[in-house]
Design a protein around this motif. Structure first.
Motif, short mmCIF file in Angstrom:
data_model
loop_
_atom_site.label_atom_id
_atom_site.label_comp_id
_atom_site.label_asym_id
_atom_site.label_seq_id
_atom_site.Cartn_x
_atom_site.Cartn_y
_atom_site.Cartn_z
N HIS A 202 0.86 -1.18 0.00
CA HIS A 202 0.00 0.00 0.00
C HIS A 202 0.90 1.23 0.00
CE1 HIS A 202 -3.51 -2.44 1.06
NE2 HIS A 202 -2.71 -3.08 1.89
N GLY A 203 0.63 2.14 -0.88
CA GLY A 203 1.43 3.36 -0.93
C GLY A 203 0.56 4.58 -1.09
N ARG A 204 0.94 5.62 -0.40
CA ARG A 204 0.24 6.89 -0.56
C ARG A 204 1.29 7.99 -0.65
NH1 ARG A 204 -5.05 7.85 0.45
NH2 ARG A 204 -6.28 6.09 1.20
N SER A 205 1.07 8.91 -1.55
CA SER A 205 1.90 10.10 -1.60
C SER A 205 0.96 11.28 -1.79
CB SER A 205 2.91 10.02 -2.76
OG SER A 205 3.81 11.10 -2.67
N GLU A 206 1.03 12.21 -0.87
CA GLU A 206 0.04 13.29 -0.87
C GLU A 206 0.74 14.63 -0.76
OE1 GLU A 206 -3.46 10.60 1.18
OE2 GLU A 206 -2.40 12.06 2.40
N LEU A 207 0.19 15.56 -1.47
CA LEU A 207 0.77 16.89 -1.53
C LEU A 207 -0.31 17.92 -1.23
CD1 LEU A 207 3.64 17.83 -2.37
CD2 LEU A 207 2.72 18.27 -4.64
N GLY A 208 -0.01 18.84 -0.32
CA GLY A 208 -0.95 19.90 -0.03
C GLY A 208 -0.34 21.25 -0.37
N LEU A 209 -1.03 22.00 -1.19
CA LEU A 209 -0.50 23.29 -1.65
C LEU A 209 -1.43 24.41 -1.23
CD1 LEU A 209 0.27 22.29 -5.35
CD2 LEU A 209 1.89 22.36 -3.46
N ARG A 210 -0.89 25.47 -0.69
CA ARG A 210 -1.69 26.66 -0.43
C ARG A 210 -1.50 27.59 -1.62
NH1 ARG A 210 -3.63 29.00 4.80
NH2 ARG A 210 -5.07 27.41 4.10
N LEU A 211 -2.52 27.69 -2.43
CA LEU A 211 -2.42 28.51 -3.63
C LEU A 211 -2.67 29.97 -3.33
CD1 LEU A 211 -4.26 26.15 -6.16
CD2 LEU A 211 -1.82 26.28 -5.59
N SER A 212 -3.56 30.20 -2.34
CA SER A 212 -3.80 31.56 -1.88
C SER A 212 -4.46 31.44 -0.51
CB SER A 212 -4.71 32.31 -2.86
OG SER A 212 -6.04 31.84 -2.73
N GLY A 213 -4.80 32.55 0.05
CA GLY A 213 -5.43 32.49 1.36
C GLY A 213 -6.78 31.81 1.35
N SER A 214 -7.37 31.69 0.18
CA SER A 214 -8.70 31.08 0.13
C SER A 214 -8.74 29.84 -0.73
CB SER A 214 -9.71 32.10 -0.40
OG SER A 214 -9.32 32.55 -1.69
N VAL A 215 -7.62 29.40 -1.19
CA VAL A 215 -7.61 28.22 -2.06
C VAL A 215 -6.46 27.29 -1.65
CG1 VAL A 215 -7.45 27.35 -4.41
CG2 VAL A 215 -8.55 29.55 -3.98
N ASP A 216 -6.81 26.09 -1.33
CA ASP A 216 -5.83 25.03 -1.12
C ASP A 216 -6.03 23.99 -2.20
OD1 ASP A 216 -4.90 26.26 1.08
OD2 ASP A 216 -5.57 24.76 2.53
N LEU A 217 -4.97 23.33 -2.53
CA LEU A 217 -5.04 22.23 -3.48
C LEU A 217 -4.37 21.03 -2.85
CD1 LEU A 217 -5.63 21.11 -6.35
CD2 LEU A 217 -3.34 21.90 -7.00
N ASP A 218 -5.10 19.96 -2.74
CA ASP A 218 -4.54 18.71 -2.23
C ASP A 218 -4.63 17.66 -3.32
OD1 ASP A 218 -3.96 19.74 0.25
OD2 ASP A 218 -5.92 19.22 1.08
N PRO B 36 -3.88 1.12 -8.85
CA PRO B 36 -3.38 2.48 -8.63
C PRO B 36 -4.52 3.50 -8.71
CG PRO B 36 -2.94 1.80 -10.87
CD PRO B 36 -3.61 0.63 -10.19
N ALA B 37 -4.33 4.62 -8.08
CA ALA B 37 -5.35 5.68 -8.11
C ALA B 37 -4.68 7.03 -7.94
CB ALA B 37 -6.38 5.46 -7.00
N ALA B 38 -5.34 8.05 -8.42
CA ALA B 38 -4.89 9.44 -8.22
C ALA B 38 -6.11 10.27 -7.85
CB ALA B 38 -4.25 9.97 -9.50
N TRP B 39 -5.88 11.25 -7.02
CA TRP B 39 -7.01 12.10 -6.62
C TRP B 39 -6.55 13.53 -6.45
CZ3 TRP B 39 -6.56 14.63 -1.94
CH2 TRP B 39 -5.59 14.13 -1.05
N VAL B 40 -7.49 14.41 -6.55
CA VAL B 40 -7.19 15.83 -6.35
C VAL B 40 -8.41 16.49 -5.73
CG1 VAL B 40 -7.92 16.41 -8.70
CG2 VAL B 40 -6.39 17.95 -7.48
N GLU B 41 -8.16 17.44 -4.83
CA GLU B 41 -9.24 18.17 -4.19
C GLU B 41 -8.86 19.64 -4.09
OE1 GLU B 41 -11.74 15.30 -1.14
OE2 GLU B 41 -10.14 16.53 -0.36
N LEU B 42 -9.81 20.48 -4.37
CA LEU B 42 -9.64 21.91 -4.14
C LEU B 42 -10.38 22.28 -2.86
CD1 LEU B 42 -10.13 23.65 -7.59
CD2 LEU B 42 -8.14 23.86 -6.10
N VAL B 43 -9.76 23.09 -2.07
CA VAL B 43 -10.42 23.58 -0.86
C VAL B 43 -10.62 25.08 -1.05
CG1 VAL B 43 -10.32 23.72 1.63
CG2 VAL B 43 -9.25 21.81 0.46
N LEU B 44 -11.86 25.44 -1.29
CA LEU B 44 -12.16 26.82 -1.66
C LEU B 44 -12.94 27.51 -0.55
CD1 LEU B 44 -13.49 26.01 -5.26
CD2 LEU B 44 -11.17 26.70 -4.62
N ARG B 45 -12.54 28.71 -0.26
CA ARG B 45 -13.31 29.53 0.68
C ARG B 45 -13.63 30.85 -0.02
NH1 ARG B 45 -14.40 29.58 6.18
NH2 ARG B 45 -13.15 27.75 6.60
#
Lengths: 794, 311
Positions: A434-450, A501-510
């Motif tokens: 089982h493997g996971r590699s995850e990246l969290g990016l703060r694109l701006s004060g109101s947008v995160d990208l995971d 295998p799988a890939a995922w992406v999420e935007l966190v928007l405020r």
């Protein structure tokens, strides 16, 4: 990724405010600043030789745009020991960032950490897992210069503020492991306590253990340990979980609409999160009870390295033979289980830490029947088996340039299992990766990208002689018949692969401060099914008022057939993954600082479910099942005082299945009403008492209306009435726990008594029939079970 | 790993359940009412063959037992090509190709002949399905679904799946020629009409009607099968034998169990079962014992023995 996931959580946690500088700037700008909020509270160790009087340390914190404590300095000292303890804890705090105009901003704030006085007549229960902590700490925070504003006690029962504080998903039920460990009836096992949460139905003892979540089959839900699927959750399906609760930080339940981070399931998720080993010094715990014994040692080797070792072994085998009838069977090997955990936390640099973890579990039992069972002659002779798994996990977690968080986790596992039931047998050896590699990016004060990659692989070999699997949740009651009544197959294979295998992406928007939107998508490839799935998901949370949050979610979820269902010799290699749509909406309402209520409705629709063919004809399994589940969940948490924890959960639901275009039928575990009430109370002088009461509608049951004698096998084949046309009697049970603690210097001793099924309710678990089905009687579940134990902690 | 994680849990639950269980609701080894105990298919002119080839004639006989005095019953059976089901009650793939029934109420167990359909009609099917009903004191009429067949009084439904011999076949085990003893003495088949009699006296006793005192000690019954009764098979590519089940029943007293199993890998082909005579009888009573050997692939044979229980 934990901190990023929690960035916007805990909407109503009181106690963390923004600093003077920020206030001044806001006053000038005329804007509104949303203060940072504590999303991760770390309890400070009370210095070992400190006085019992109350002490408080006033600190100045700088919290960066990501909610991390950048700097901490003592403004008012309570003495070096207290200061260091408070600083150590505060540096591990995590906040939601302060927001100004929707942008995260760096702020300064003052924070008062209060070590409460220790009353001599109250040894102050030790919150697990902090074995050495003599008393819970109160912590308060205030804007610089404005004094204490918002107390927020967070002792061992201080779960209420966080119980329903999902950071991004529509529903996350999160409990501290230490809190769950105190739920009566679970023997201190935090993972077992998930069934106090709304949405979790009652499973039968020894049925495998994976919780029944929102009307989904156990096969459709998954328990993860820090993102890694757990192959065997409970010893013997229900006694206790495989992992020492004192090494867990939290247990989280995502009953539906879960993040794109999770996949390959269509039901729900339970995530057990391992805590960081950050306690100074050396600590130990020894717990001896009737059912099993457990030990834990934890040590901080340096500022950069901590280790922990834990193990548990059953005691059941020491007395098991005293309780079995002489004429039923001879016990060759009484049930034995054990598990172990070894953890090492290493700080490689200021921004990078590494964790190495090994854990495993083994259950074994072997009986020799003196004569075949009349109703099921396959139960004869040598009956037994073992199942063991071992996982080694390595995880690297780092921050890059302050705006990027990265976690990579790889788990190598081995599963070894062997079962025999007379002529039936199953042996399997499987390597898992089982493997996971995850990246969290703060694109701006109101947008995160995971985003992340998620891999699961398996190579297995084994042999099987037994009934042909007929699918999970098959509405045909014949699929649950005795193995001797069905066709027996033999299969011996090596190299049974499953690569997923799988890939995922999420935007966190405020988009505005009170609105949080989390769109995401997950793409899976199921190599053994030669199929892709693309699952879009969306969650939304709106803080309509202070203390009032509306939430909702919708998403698509895909699940591959169980690997053996795709095997040519067992099932149907042409099966496709099946899917489910989740809809959910609800409201969370704070009722002052001591109470919170939540109400949610949900609807799930599954299709292309894998079900058996009529009568088990070739191709045996097909994607021709549907499911529909609707319900509502109510939760109420109360904390009228720091010594009291009360939690009430009620679930109303209806779960139905339809196979091969037939009529809609109740699901085999449909439970209309599920009520769970928990109360734990500290009485002073080291006494603590608690109770848990559950009431659950009885499971549906299919009556047997007749029988046909099969001369080939000398057994009667049941003829069924309306499928799930009847119900068992309702289940109700009270579990009680009493604990007394004594403090002797650094040593805490505790004795406890837990009564499971305290008033010995005769709860139905099924119906047994005579050999020809002409007579029947109800089977009842476990009687009252007392479990007496002692525990020592250093 | 999801599918198999239940097994050991279930096993442990089973062990706890058995720890708490008491006597079964009804004991299968006691004949308390009219019951079907077995069925045997023999290919015409080759009685040991249990699986016919397409087009072959077969003889089908059923073993029915009842406590004395046995009531009469009517019966009806049908035969069809079986659907390839693997679970639940076997089903027909097509309409029955034969239907037979008793000539009114009888005490004779069902016995009839059939002709196996030709290969074209079998359409690749691997089994035939014989199914029928017995109604005590009544002639049944089979319904489209066997379980829907109704009787005014007692109803017994029974079925047998019969393999079709192509590449492999199956032979019936033979109990008739195997030794069986009652408390150490040879126990031959009953002579005369003791199977129909319900009363006896001490002077009737003999090798085929051993004398037993009610409430007395429990005689042991020894039966033996032979290697010729079990055919070689393969399990995971390794040679093995058929598993043989020997079911045993009595209409008086109590056998200690209903079933003895000779495992495929066992070299011990003998079976011993104790029989507890009734505690009390008012007058001499004939006890009947039924022994049925099965290979679980459709092969079967049976014998009936008697004893005289006196006060």
């Amino acid at each position: 990724m934990r901190s990023k996931f929690a960035v916007f959580g805990v909407a109503a946690l009181l106690g963390a405010l923004f600093g003077e500088d920020a206030l001044a700037q806001d006053a000038v700008a005329g804007g509104v600043v949303e203060p940072p909020r504590v999303v991760r509270f770390v309890e400070a160790e009370r210095p070992p030789r400190a006085s019992d009087a109350e002490a408080s340390v006033l600190l100045e914190l700088t919290v960066d745009e990501r909610g991390r404590v950048e700097q901490a300095a003592v403004l008012e000292s309570a003495g070096t020991d207290f200061d260091e303890a408070a600083l150590h804890a505060l540096k591990q705090f995590e906040f939601s960032p302060a927001l100004k105009g929707g942008e995260a901003v760096r702020v300064k704030l003052t924070y008062r950490y209060v070590f409460p006085a220790i009353k001599t007549d109250d040894p102050a229960p030790t919150p697990a897992p902090a074995a050495k902590t003599p008393a819970p700490a109160e912590h308060t925070a205030a804007p610089k210069g404005s004094g204490v504003v918002a107390p927020d006690t967070d002792d061992g029962f201080g779960a209420t503020a966080e119980v329903e504080a999902p950071p991004r998903t529509a529903t996350r039920r999160s409990f501290k492991a230490a809190e769950l460990s105190r739920v009566p009836g679970v023997r201190g096992d935090a993972i077992r306590a998930v069934d106090i949460m709304p949405g979790v139905l009652r499973g039968e003892p020894f049925d495998g253990g994976t919780p029944l979540i929102r009307g989904a089959s156990p096969i459709e839900s998954q328990v993860f340990l820090d993102g890694t699927p757990v192959p065997l959750l409970f010893h013997f399906g229900g006694i206790t979980s495989f992992f020492q609760s004192r090494l867990l930080e939290r247990v989280e339940l995502y009953p539906g609409n879960f993040s794109a981070r999770y996949g390959r399931i269509t039901g729900g998720v339970v995530e057990a999160r391992v805590r960081d080993l950050d306690r100074p010094g050396v600590h130990g715990m020894l717990d001896l009870s009737v059912l099993d014994s457990a030990a834990l040692v934890e040590a901080k080797l340096s500022d950069a390295a901590s280790v922990a070792l834990a193990a548990r072994r059953s005691n059941v085998d020491f007395f098991f033979e005293q309780f079995v009838p002489d004429d039923a069977y001879g016990v060759v090997a009484a049930p034995v289980y054990f598990d172990y955990q070894a953890l090492g936390n290493f700080r490689l640099s200021a921004n990078t830490d590494f964790r190495l973890m090994a854990y495993g579990s083994r259950d074994a039992l072997r009986l020799v029947f003196s004569e075949p069972d009349e109703s099921d002659p396959t139960l004869r002779g040598d009956v037994g088996g073992s199942i063991a798994f071992h996982h080694v996990n390595a995880r690297v977690r780092s921050q890059i340039a302050g705006q990027v968080e990265h976690v990579t986790s790889v788990t190598l596992g081995f599963v070894d299992q062997s079962f025999s039931f007379g002529p039936l047998e199953q042996r399997l050896e499987a390597w898992e990766l089982h493997g996971r590699s995850e990246l969290g990016l703060r694109l701006s004060g109101s947008v995160d990208l995971d985003m992340g990659l998620d891999f699961r692989g398996q190579v297995a070999s084994g042999r099987y002689a037994g009934p042909r699997p007929s699918g999970w949740d098959n509405t045909d009651p014949a699929s649950d018949e005795s193995p001797g009544l069905g066709e027996t197959i033999q299969l011996e294979e090596t190299g049974m692969d499953a690569i997923q295998p799988a890939a995922w992406v999420e935007l966190v928007l405020r988009p505005v401060p009170r609105v949080l939107l989390t769109p995401g998508v997950r793409v899976d490839y199921f190599e053994n099914a030669r199929a892709w799935s693309v699952d879009p998901r969306l969650s939304a949370r709106v803080d309509v008022l202070d203390g009032t949050t509306l939430k909702g979610g919708v998403g698509l979820f895909s699940q591959p057939p169980v690997w053996y269902e795709l095997n040519e010799g067992v099932g149907n290699p042409r099966l496709d993954p099946y899917r489910a749509l989740h809809f959910g909406a609800g409201i969370e309402q704070k009722l002052g600082p001591a109470a919170e209520v939540g109400l949610e409705g949900f609807y799930k629709r599954s299709f292309d479910r894998v079900v058996g063919t009529e009568g088990g004809r070739p191709p045996y399994l097909v994607n021709d099942g549907e499911g529909r589940i609707a319900g509502a969940e109510l939760s109420l948490s109360l904390r009228p005082s720091p010594k009291t924890f009360a939690y009430l959960a009620y679930t109303l639901s209806r779960s139905e299945r339809r196979d091969r275009g037939g009529p809609w039928l109740l699901w085999n575990n449909d439970q209309t009403h599920v009520l769970s009430a928990v109360l734990a109370q500290r009485l002073g002088k080291g006494w603590e008492v608690g109770g848990r009461f559950r009431y659950v509608t009885g499971n549906p049951e299919t009556p047997v209306t007749g029988a046909i004698y099969d001369a080939r096998i000398d057994q009667y084949r049941p003829v069924y009435g309306a499928v799930n046309g009847e119900r068992q009697r309702a289940f109700h049970q009270l579990d009680v726990r009493v604990e007394k603690q004594w403090r002797i210097s650094d040593l805490t001793l505790a004795a406890y008594l837990e009564l499971i099924n305290a008033y010995n309710a005769q709860n139905p678990v099924g119906t047994s029939y005579s050999y020809d089905y002409s007579k029947k009687e109800s089977e009842t579940g476990l009687p009252i079970i007392p479990n007496l134990g002692v525990r020592g902690e250093l | 790993m999801s599918g198999e994680r239940l097994c050991l849990s279930a096993l442990f639950g089973l062990s706890l359940a058995l720890s708490a269980c008491d006597d079964p609701l009804v004991e299968a080894q006691i004949i308390e009412a009219t019951r079907v105990l077995g069925a045997r298919v023999s290919v015409e002119n080759d009685a040991e063959r249990a699986w016919p080839r397409p087009g072959e004639r077969i003889q089908v006989s059923w073993l029915v037992a009842a406590p004395a005095p046995a009531p009469g019953f009517g019966w009806a059976f049908s035969a069809c090509v079986a659907a390839p089901t693997t679970q639940g009650v076997p089903a027909c793939a097509a309409s029955p190709f034969a239907e037979v029934a008793s000539q009114g109420i009888t005490h004779e167990p069902p016995a009839f002949e059939l002709v196996t359909p030709e290969e074209a009609a079998l359409n690749g099917a691997e089994r035939l399905l014989l199914q029928g009903a017995l109604c005590v004191s009544e002639q049944p009429a089979l319904a489209a679904r066997l379980e829907d067949t109704r009787c005014e009084g007692e109803r017994r439904l029974a079925l047998l799946t019969v393999g079709i011999e192509r590449d492999t076949g199956n032979r019936n085990p033979t109990l008739q020629d195997e030794p069986i003893s009652f408390d150490g003495a040879d126990w031959p088949a009953p002579s005369g009409d003791w199977l129909e009699q319900s009363e006896c006296v001490a002077s009737d006793a003999g090798p085929s009607l051993p004398l037993v005192t009610a409430g007395g000690p429990s005689p042991r019954i020894d039966a033996r099968l032979s290697d010729s009764d079990r055919e070689p098979l393969q399990r995971f590519g390794e040679p093995t034998f058929e598993e043989l089940w020997l079911s045993h029943f009595a209409d008086t007293g109590r056998l200690e169990r209903a079933l003895s199993i000779i495992e495929a890998d066992s070299s011990e082909l003998g079976v011993r079962v104790a029989w507890r005579p009734p505690r009390r009888v008012e007058a001499g009573k004939v006890a009947r014992f039924y022994f049925v050997a099965r290979d679980l692939r459709g092969g079967a044979d049976w014998i009936v023995r008697t004893a005289c229980v006196v006060p």
